[in-house]
Design a protein around this motif. Structure first.
Motif, PDB file in Angstrom:
ATOM      1  N   SER A  97       0.836  -1.205   0.000  1.00 37.07           N
ATOM      2  CA  SER A  97       0.000   0.000   0.000  1.00 37.07           C
ATOM      3  C   SER A  97       0.873   1.258   0.000  1.00 37.07           C
ATOM      4  CB  SER A  97      -0.898  -0.016   1.240  1.00 37.07           C
ATOM      5  OG  SER A  97      -1.587   1.210   1.369  1.00 37.07           O
ATOM      6  N   ARG A 174     -12.474  -5.573  12.110  1.00 36.33           N
ATOM      7  CA  ARG A 174     -12.719  -4.119  12.170  1.00 36.33           C
ATOM      8  C   ARG A 174     -11.960  -3.498  13.334  1.00 36.33           C
ATOM      9  NH1 ARG A 174     -17.732  -4.367  12.472  1.00 36.33           N
ATOM     10  NH2 ARG A 174     -18.300  -3.892  10.319  1.00 36.33           N
ATOM     11  N   THR A 207     -15.670 -13.116   1.967  1.00 38.81           N
ATOM     12  CA  THR A 207     -16.075 -11.985   1.120  1.00 38.81           C
ATOM     13  C   THR A 207     -16.389 -10.768   1.986  1.00 38.81           C
ATOM     14  OG1 THR A 207     -16.966 -13.484  -0.564  1.00 38.81           O
ATOM     15  CG2 THR A 207     -17.743 -11.206  -0.603  1.00 38.81           C
ATOM     16  N   LYS A 210     -13.180  -9.274   3.216  1.00 37.15           N
ATOM     17  CA  LYS A 210     -12.521  -8.582   2.101  1.00 37.15           C
ATOM     18  C   LYS A 210     -13.155  -7.206   1.862  1.00 37.15           C
ATOM     19  CE  LYS A 210     -11.740  -8.791  -2.901  1.00 37.15           C
ATOM     20  NZ  LYS A 210     -11.933  -9.544  -4.152  1.00 37.15           N
ATOM     21  N   GLU A 211     -14.481  -7.158   1.892  1.00 38.70           N
ATOM     22  CA  GLU A 211     -15.182  -5.879   1.644  1.00 38.70           C
ATOM     23  C   GLU A 211     -14.908  -4.869   2.743  1.00 38.70           C
ATOM     24  OE1 GLU A 211     -19.243  -7.041   1.172  1.00 38.70           O
ATOM     25  OE2 GLU A 211     -18.957  -7.746  -0.906  1.00 38.70           O
ATOM     26  N   HIS A 214     -10.521  -4.292   2.586  1.00 43.78           N
ATOM     27  CA  HIS A 214      -9.892  -3.893   1.316  1.00 43.78           C
ATOM     28  C   HIS A 214      -8.414  -4.288   1.298  1.00 43.78           C
ATOM     29  CE1 HIS A 214     -13.488  -1.697   0.277  1.00 43.78           C
ATOM     30  NE2 HIS A 214     -13.420  -1.008   1.418  1.00 43.78           N
ATOM     31  N   ASP A 216      -4.638  -5.410   0.464  1.00 48.34           N
ATOM     32  CA  ASP A 216      -3.717  -5.214  -0.665  1.00 48.34           C
ATOM     33  C   ASP A 216      -3.283  -6.556  -1.238  1.00 48.34           C
ATOM     34  OD1 ASP A 216      -3.204  -2.175  -0.310  1.00 48.34           O
ATOM     35  OD2 ASP A 216      -2.878  -3.025   1.687  1.00 48.34           O
ATOM     36  N   THR A 244      -4.693 -12.665  -4.942  1.00 49.24           N
ATOM     37  CA  THR A 244      -3.594 -11.946  -5.601  1.00 49.24           C
ATOM     38  C   THR A 244      -2.322 -12.785  -5.702  1.00 49.24           C
ATOM     39  OG1 THR A 244      -2.978 -11.000  -3.469  1.00 49.24           O
ATOM     40  CG2 THR A 244      -4.449  -9.681  -4.872  1.00 49.24           C
TER      41      THR A 244
END
Length: 478
Positions: A97, A174, A207, A210-211, A214, A216, A244
């Motif tokens: 990032s 979070r 998922t 991931k949302e 975010h 890298d 990735t």
């Protein structure tokens, strides 16, 4: 070690070509049949094998190859280059990032080694970048998963954010990200839950993470020992999460290597790291060209050098070089060197990284049991300080005392002392540019010729430098 069966089968195919001298299209066809069977037995994906063999055959039957003076060697090069192409051309670094923290999400099935790999990656980032990573324990389902990550974190000196197993994984991530931002950690590694198989609940949870995060990097951790199943798992995770990169674990186990040759071609996603061993520093960058060298039995000197440099101490190395040249290398130095080599991994794997040694018949069944090294150390520790410093003091009566003190036989003590002296003399000769009597180290075939060529080049360089020094000395005298 991975790829042993594949390496042997490929070598047999190439040896068949070398014996021909002049190679025909029929010879190439026979060799391609052997290569195809070798790849399929190594559990490489069928479509990957089909495309690989087709590409190699088309390049190998060209007139530039068949009419050349060394067609077999050129075909080996074509196979090598295509292996590199299939595995991804070059090493692919971690995504990073622009602003801290770089967020890395670890995903994969249960048992693939996600938690251990998270710790290995954190340690690697500390060593290579002096990073300050944090790990987040977001696997609330597997028994003791949180405790395992906390233990791994303590071992590598990395803080672990955890809230136990009674909270929603998304909420844990979070709050973990908020703490990492407050403490200005430059990397966050999220250890997510796995299952015994891909299911909708697992994928939906990943998922959601991931949302929120975010990431890298989404690194898929895959067990190389599962062969083609690893490729299917990679395809399933990639379809839902758009991973990735891939980390292949247990590549040092009894694996046929098919996953390494299939995943990039099937998913289009690079293998970024490989795990070879249980130690927390046993995570290596994946270099397709080095892996191709190893598959073809050509060794892997670059990885060997890097392993040696991880604990490289320049002053210690200079002292050791001086002792070797002066022939004052003693049993204390011998034990220090054994400790360093042990830290690099199994001795049989290290030997196979040396060009020309990977397929040396003398090494075929080499297995260095860690107990063997413990026995050698017991013999050394049963010597007096003076005996360790001066091996020439070891007369028969002293050797009998050492055998009794170490619990080993007199014959074993004699053999170890003899091998020590031979090694010391060989290192002393090499340090002075004398390589006589060492030409049989490299075996036969293309790797043997490469090894001998490298040795001859070193000898020529030594002689050239010696002539230059003599010439300069004469000029100075005149």
């Amino acid at each position: 070690m991975a790829f042993e069966g594949l390496t042997e089968r490929l070598q047999n195919a190439f040896n068949g070509l070398r014996k021909k001298g002049k190679v025909t299209e029929s010879d190439v066809r026979d060799a391609m049949r052997e290569i195809r069977l070798a790849l399929l037995e190594a559990d490489v994906n069928f479509d990957v094998v089909k495309d690989f063999v087709k590409t190699v055959r088309e390049k190998a039957v060209g007139s530039a190859v068949l009419d050349s003076l060394t067609p077999a060697q050129q075909i080996v090069k074509i196979v090598h280059d295509e292996l590199v192409n299939v595995m991804g051309d070059a090493a692919v670094p971690l995504n990073k990032s622009e602003h801290i923290p770089t967020i890395i999400m670890m995903v994969g099935l249960q048992g693939a080694g996600k938690t251990t790999t998270a710790g290995k990656l954190a340690k690697r980032l500390i060593q290579s970048e002096k990073a300050r990573p944090m790990m987040i324990a977001a696997d609330v389902y597997r028994p003791a998963a949180v405790d395992q990550l906390v233990t791994v974190g303590q071992q590598v000196g990395v803080p672990v954010f955890e809230m136990g197993t009674d909270h929603d994984p998304v909420d844990i991530v979070r709050q973990g990200l908020a703490e990492a931002a407050a403490k200005k950690n430059d990397y966050v590694i999220i250890d997510t839950a796995g299952r015994l198989e891909i299911d909708e609940q697992l994928m939906q949870e990943l998922t959601n993470i991931k949302e929120l995060a975010h990431p890298d990097e989404i690194l898929l951790v895959v067990d190389a020992m599962t062969g083609q199943v690893a490729t299917q798992v990679a395809q399933g995770f990639n379809d839902r999460l758009d991973v990735t990169g891939v980390v292949l674990t247990k590549l040092d186990g009894d694996t046929r290597g098919g996953a390494a040759l299939s995943i990039r071609a099937v998913t289009g996603k690079p293998i970024k790291f490989v795990g070879q061993g249980e130690k927390l520093d046993a995570l290596d960058v994946f270099y397709p060209d080095r892996m191709a060298d190893r598959i073809l039995g050509m060794g892997d000197m670059m990885t060997l050098i890097e392993k040696a440099q991880q604990d490289y101490d320049e002053k210690q190395a200079q002292d050791m070089a001086r002792k070797i040249q002066e022939n004052s290398f003693d049993f204390n130095d011998f034990v220090d060197q054994m400790d360093q080599i042990q830290g690099m991994g199994p001795i049989e794997d290290i030997m196979k990284m040396i060009p020309g040694m990977a397929n040396n018949p003398a090494l075929k069944n080499v297995k260095m049991d860690p107990k063997d090294i413990d026995h050698i150390k017991a013999i050394v520790y049963s010597m007096t300080p003076k005996e360790r410093q001066d091996p020439d003091l070891l007369n028969p009566s002293r050797r009998r005392r050492i055998a009794a003190g170490s619990g080993r036989s007199v014959q074993e003590v004699n053999r170890m002392i003899k091998q020590f002296k031979q090694s010391r003399d060989m290192m002393n000769k090499m340090s002075k540019g004398n390589f006589n009597g060492m030409e049989n180290m490299f075996g036969s075939g293309i790797q043997g010729r490469m090894g001998k060529m490298a040795m001859n080049s070193m000898v020529r360089k030594q002689k050239k430098n010696k002539k230059k020094r003599l010439k300069n000395a004469k000029r100075f005298k005149s």
